[in-house]
Design an enzyme around this catalytic site. Sequence first.
Site, PDB file in Angstrom:
ATOM      1  N   SER A  77       0.790  -1.235   0.000  1.00 38.55           N
ATOM      2  CA  SER A  77       0.000   0.000   0.000  1.00 38.55           C
ATOM      3  C   SER A  77       0.823   1.288   0.000  1.00 38.55           C
ATOM      4  O   SER A  77       0.261   2.378  -0.148  1.00 38.55           O
ATOM      5  CB  SER A  77      -0.956   0.016   1.200  1.00 38.55           C
ATOM      6  OG  SER A  77      -2.057  -0.825   0.953  1.00 38.55           O
ATOM      7  N   LYS A  92       0.352   3.829  -2.732  1.00 49.09           N
ATOM      8  CA  LYS A  92      -0.659   4.880  -2.707  1.00 49.09           C
ATOM      9  C   LYS A  92      -0.049   6.281  -2.628  1.00 49.09           C
ATOM     10  O   LYS A  92      -0.731   7.273  -2.897  1.00 49.09           O
ATOM     11  CB  LYS A  92      -1.614   4.650  -1.534  1.00 49.09           C
ATOM     12  CG  LYS A  92      -2.486   3.391  -1.682  1.00 49.09           C
ATOM     13  CD  LYS A  92      -3.424   3.242  -0.495  1.00 49.09           C
ATOM     14  CE  LYS A  92      -4.397   2.073  -0.663  1.00 49.09           C
ATOM     15  NZ  LYS A  92      -3.847   0.782  -0.243  1.00 49.09           N
ATOM     16  N   SER A 111      -6.010   3.477   4.423  1.00 49.59           N
ATOM     17  CA  SER A 111      -5.442   2.702   3.317  1.00 49.59           C
ATOM     18  C   SER A 111      -6.523   1.932   2.565  1.00 49.59           C
ATOM     19  O   SER A 111      -6.307   0.804   2.116  1.00 49.59           O
ATOM     20  CB  SER A 111      -4.367   1.726   3.828  1.00 49.59           C
ATOM     21  OG  SER A 111      -3.549   1.277   2.769  1.00 49.59           O
ATOM     22  N   LYS A 134       2.903   6.804   5.064  1.00 44.28           N
ATOM     23  CA  LYS A 134       2.087   5.676   4.618  1.00 44.28           C
ATOM     24  C   LYS A 134       2.719   4.333   4.952  1.00 44.28           C
ATOM     25  O   LYS A 134       3.923   4.131   4.763  1.00 44.28           O
ATOM     26  CB  LYS A 134       1.886   5.770   3.106  1.00 44.28           C
ATOM     27  CG  LYS A 134       0.845   4.823   2.562  1.00 44.28           C
ATOM     28  CD  LYS A 134      -0.550   5.238   2.963  1.00 44.28           C
ATOM     29  CE  LYS A 134      -1.563   4.144   2.687  1.00 44.28           C
ATOM     30  NZ  LYS A 134      -1.420   2.988   3.604  1.00 44.28           N
TER      31      LYS A 134
END
Length: 446
Positions: A78, A81, A142, A269
């Site tokens: 993720s 992203k 997320s 993140k």
Amino acid sequence: MKFFKNLKKTFIGIITGVTLFTAGAAGFGGIASVSAASLSSNSDSSLSLDVKAAIAVDAKTGQVLYSKNAETALPVASMSKLLTTYLILKAIHSGKLSWDQKITPDSAAQSVSQDTSLSNVPLESGHSYTVRSLYQAMLIYSANGATMALAYKVGGNSYKNFINMMRKQAKEFGITDASIYTANGLTNGEVGDAAYPGASSTAENKFSAKDMAIIATKLLKKYPEVLKTTSITKKYFNNGTGKTLMSNWNWMLKGLAKSYSELPVDGLKTGTSDTAGACFTGTVNKDGHRIITVVLGAQHTSDTDTSRFVQTQKLMSYVYNNYTYTKINSGSTYSSAKTLPVHDGKTLTTNVATGTATHIWLKNSTSSSNLTASVSGKKSLYKDSGLQAPLKKGETVGTYSFKVKGQSLYFLDGSTSLKTNAVTKSATSKANIFVIGWRAITGLFK
């Protein structure tokens, strides 16, 4: 006869000077080709990180402060992203998308959003959501389906087009070793009808730690407002039929499980999968000095495993404890690099100084007196062997390059020196035609 002998010697001298100037001209304006410095020698045996790869960099200059296998492309899940976020903010700032604009998720995004084994907020079929709410779900929780809904819209109702946009943006950042198939970091097979055509179902996004650091620095420089969202610890998402509490997966934020008062982390993140392990791109602003860290492949035994944050804390603490932040003020001058040559000026040199403040991290074993400076002129302003007069006060005429005796420097752009612009300290007017003519004549007899 003597006149012609002197003239011949002058011409030989001119030709030699031009040859030497041409050989050195690659340094002007930073146009010399610099091969990327190997980051393998920038690790420290005193810091033992239980991760596959890691890097720590200054958020503004890109100075690499620590690296471990930083140029090896690995699954990042993720954390992909972050690149998607850059493109979404780019679309918003260009007016192609607006915060209050409503998006009705396509069937692929809606289907993925219902998968409770993945990080998601459930999106109802036929219901519309604001860009802002989907963006918040993507960065705070997320949410994979929400990410896909945004990507589909920005890509002109085409997942393939959005992935191609991601690939293009990565190349524009100087990233050439990445593999990109999905907007959210899931495998190609996990996104259903949004799968990238021609790629296997197991294909997944891969970036190096250095790649992720580049994306994070670009994101923070261009769109610093992203931190307003990545620093949110909890928020409700209204899915149309009910509310979902979104808790930030970045547990180093203030008030969460792995927060640490000495390290005020405010983004960015996480990423987790069986192949990627536990990953985290984080940023912390301590005493006004922001760094970015990336850890890839930390231990992940369960959803409560905190290994990635433990390793990140060690890395962040290492930087602040082993380096001294040293500011270089605008207007600074250096005896070894205080002038540049001037062509046809009243004076044949002009005094220069740093035009923009910058900073460098020096190892604690290194003194600021070890900082050395050199200056090169801007090639486009040169005529023959000097800057073409007239020159204005404060005009950007070249580049300062800084190195440190006893400390190797590495930067994300591949350079091995810190750079900032050089400006003139005063104006230099052009000499009159009589002075220029006299210089030309006397030059023949030197």
